[in-house]
Design an enzyme around this catalytic site. Structure first.
Site, PDB file in Angstrom:
ATOM      1  N   GLY A  93     -11.705   2.999   0.908  1.00 56.51           N
ATOM      2  CA  GLY A  93     -12.493   3.914   1.538  1.00 56.51           C
ATOM      3  C   GLY A  93     -13.830   3.035   1.620  1.00 56.51           C
ATOM      4  N   GLY A 148       0.966   3.494   2.284  1.00 60.52           N
ATOM      5  CA  GLY A 148       1.062   4.280   3.389  1.00 60.52           C
ATOM      6  C   GLY A 148       0.098   5.117   4.050  1.00 60.52           C
ATOM      7  N   GLY A 149      -0.724   5.573   3.155  1.00 61.46           N
ATOM      8  CA  GLY A 149      -1.486   6.798   3.491  1.00 61.46           C
ATOM      9  C   GLY A 149      -2.592   6.492   4.668  1.00 61.46           C
ATOM     10  N   PHE A 150      -3.260   5.373   4.153  1.00 59.41           N
ATOM     11  CA  PHE A 150      -4.223   4.675   5.033  1.00 59.41           C
ATOM     12  C   PHE A 150      -3.625   4.540   6.670  1.00 59.41           C
ATOM     13  CE2 PHE A 150      -6.569   1.254   7.151  1.00 59.41           C
ATOM     14  CZ  PHE A 150      -8.043   1.986   7.034  1.00 59.41           C
ATOM     15  N   ASP A 208       0.752  -1.132   0.118  1.00 54.10           N
ATOM     16  CA  ASP A 208       0.023   0.037  -0.110  1.00 54.10           C
ATOM     17  C   ASP A 208       0.953   1.198   0.012  1.00 54.10           C
ATOM     18  OD1 ASP A 208       0.936   0.157   2.573  1.00 54.10           O
ATOM     19  OD2 ASP A 208      -1.045  -0.164   3.749  1.00 54.10           O
ATOM     20  N   ASP A 210      -7.523  -7.794  -0.146  1.00 54.84           N
ATOM     21  CA  ASP A 210      -6.594  -7.785   0.897  1.00 54.84           C
ATOM     22  C   ASP A 210      -7.420  -7.781   2.217  1.00 54.84           C
ATOM     23  OD1 ASP A 210      -6.671  -4.977   1.011  1.00 54.84           O
ATOM     24  OD2 ASP A 210      -5.647  -5.494   2.584  1.00 54.84           O
ATOM     25  N   GLN A 237     -11.610   6.810  -4.698  1.00 58.53           N
ATOM     26  CA  GLN A 237     -12.158   7.152  -3.541  1.00 58.53           C
ATOM     27  C   GLN A 237     -13.621   7.762  -3.656  1.00 58.53           C
ATOM     28  OE1 GLN A 237     -11.596   6.843  -0.468  1.00 58.53           O
ATOM     29  NE2 GLN A 237      -9.453   5.889  -0.549  1.00 58.53           N
TER      30      GLN A 237
END
Lengths: 381, 381
Positions: B224, B95-97, B93, B274, B197
């Protein structure tokens, strides 16, 4: 394999002994290290990994299993071997040592030990007869007598009283084992070992050993050592104890120890060991290797692409970088404990195999001196 | 295998799609479930077990790895595949989430996200360029754009602003990925996915999807969702989103979900998933099986000699009794988490394999209805 419990001494080299214990469950090559699987599992290690590492036998703790899930339950489920998926030999302790170290409100009388479970506070009475009954329910191949493990420091009077009580309990355990065998709940492939007590008092050790040897049991353990005394004191007591034990019976030093302890004790005629050290160390980020003990928590491993031991046959020691192990340990990941426990269990088996090879080739003393120096030197580095 | 990243759609069956993603690291059969290996390890599971269970790809978290052990360090050690001993494809990913859910003192601007590490409080700036740079250092086969994951509940204005910022970041990620490729730090076998999103707002979802599709990226994720809305709302949004995505690109629904969610989402055209569910549930004593979810903590398993699934090809599900698993979970033994995580990871792969087989044979709708009913019925029992 054998339909009976048979110890064969193949060769001696100085004090060191090469042999095997044949049982219906398989052969235990001696000197043997018996990995500890307290609650019916060697912590963080699969039984397939244990077997592949060369382990012939594992140890399970009667105290833990009697409290959870219960010996009767394990028996109904087909015995401990099937329960934990380990078909090779299993040795169990009597529960006595762990009652003294873990249980609450212990009270010892000649009858046995009354105590409360450390898990749920329930009350239990562990007698010599019940200790054997439980071990038979578990289906243990090597069973241990109930003995009295005294708190240290102890007066000579206390130590002597514990020796005499332990001898009396050995008789009751032997008689109960015979009753279980007569009832078909124990077979000729299973064996009961006595436990020599007596602290570091040579006279009491002799008294205990002689009393047990007179019972002609299939094996003898040395208990009450490695409880805080120096290695020198331990080895001195061990030496005078093993000297009184018959050559044709296996000798088991309980709860020992470091690689150095094992080598020194094999030199003094010990055939069997158990200890939580390899698995406990593994869960704390420590690895045993042929070049000494490695603390994977140490930042010096953070960038090291080298494995613990490129020559190991154990994948955990051979196929993962120290950098990765360091990362896993620092991140408190399951896999860190899993890999290091596996590597340590395998190392202990490799150590025993190397000792057996050295004895077979009549070069144990040289091998031992070289190996002890190498392990100490690099561990200190 | 392929020297490029190639998605091939083999067959559709209603909305369900059967395909494969070919990469130099191997083929990912779709629909695919990507097991989560957050810190470079699937918790309590060996990579060999994953591979044997049929996993083609694992997911690792950029946020965790950038903080510990660090992306540059992993690169120096030969990349994430070698580091964690998994040579098949890896998806990461951005890293943002996880910055939004785990880090301290987060501050989002058009430049990126400034935050403090939850591990040691150190300050970091995650920009779209850095997110791609890190993923290239890790050697990730499928990389994700940095997107803005807003806190819920959010106003339509906030959601729209996040959509627009995420689109702008997608452009910067694409440009950075092209620069990395030009510098030889990313290859044609690696791919960058965009993330749609827009919350559960159909207009914003369309705006986000259309903007990304115009960039002609090699794959598209739906982010999201599964953040607390009902399954019905999730599926409605999913359906209108996938309808706007091109048929010839893989579609990835992030962070989903239960077996039921997976089946319902495959029916709506999702190719990749995932979720931490199988491993997290395993660490908490829960097993997924073809006859529903099993809570091994429950005392009704204490005397049950049956395995989780005698027909499973996974040893964890097939070879250990529920009684033993119950004992391990109650005793908080490592092996309990190990076996249940392994069994769950394998079940999720079996579920995906069954879906692929059903699509291949053109009976997905029937299979899905039967399977969803069976899983729900027995879980409720």
């Amino acid at each position: 394999m054998s339909d009976r419990f048979v110890f064969t001494l193949h060769k001696t080299d100085g004090g060191a002994r090469l042999g095997e214990i044949a049982t219906p469950r398989g052969v235990v090559r001696t000197p043997a290290f018996m990995t500890v699987g307290t609650a019916g599992t060697v912590k963080a290690v699969y039984t397939d990994q244990l077997a592949a590492a060369g382990a012939d036998i594992v140890l399970a703790n009667t105290y833990h299993l009697m409290l959870r899930p219960g010996a009767e339950r394990i028996s109904r489920l087909g015995g401990l071997h099937r329960f934990m998926r380990w078909e090779r030999p299993i040795i169990t302790d009597s529960g006595g040592f762990q009652v003294m170290s873990l249980a609450k409100l212990r009270k010892i009388t000649d009858a046995g030990v009354a105590f409360q479970s450390h898990i749920d506070g329930s009350s239990h009475l562990l007698t010599p007869e019940r200790a054997i009954g439980i071990q038979c329910l578990l289906g243990s191949d090597i069973q241990m007598q109930l003995d009295e493990c005294i708190a240290l420091p102890a007066t000579p009077q206390e130590t002597r009283a514990a020796v005499d009580r332990s001898l009396a309990w050995a008789v009751r355990c032997r008689d109960e084992f015979a009753r279980q065998a007569a009832d078909g709940r124990a077979g000729p492939g299973q064996a009961l070992f006595g436990i020599v007590q007596g602290g570091i008092d040579s006279e009491l050790r002799a008294r205990s050993a002689d009393g047990l040897v007179a019972m002609d049991l299939p094996g003898y353990a040395v208990g009450g050592l490695a409880v805080g005394e120096t290695q020198e004191a331990m080895l001195a007591t061990l030496e005078l104890t093993t000297r009184r034990l018959p050559a044709d019976k296996p000798r088991y030093l309980m709860g020992v120890g470091t690689p150095d302890d094992l080598i020194a004790s094999v030199a003094r005629g010990v055939d069997m060991f158990d200890c939580v050290m390899p698995t406990r160390a593994g869960r704390h980020g420590l690895a045993f290797t042929w070049t000494g003990k490695v603390n994977l928590k140490n930042a010096r491993h953070a960038d090291d692409p080298a494995p613990l031991d490129p020559a190991s046959t154990c994948p955990a020691a051979r196929d993962y970088s120290r950098a990765y192990l360091h990362h896993l340990v620092k991140s408190q990941e399951y896999l860190g404990a899993m890999l290091l426990s596996w590597a340590n269990v395998a190392f202990y088996q490799q150590l025993m195999a190397a000792m057996r090879a050295a004895i077979a080739e009549g070069r144990f003393a040289t091998w031992a001196a070289e190996t002890r120096a190498r392990l100490e030197e690099t561990s200190a580095a």
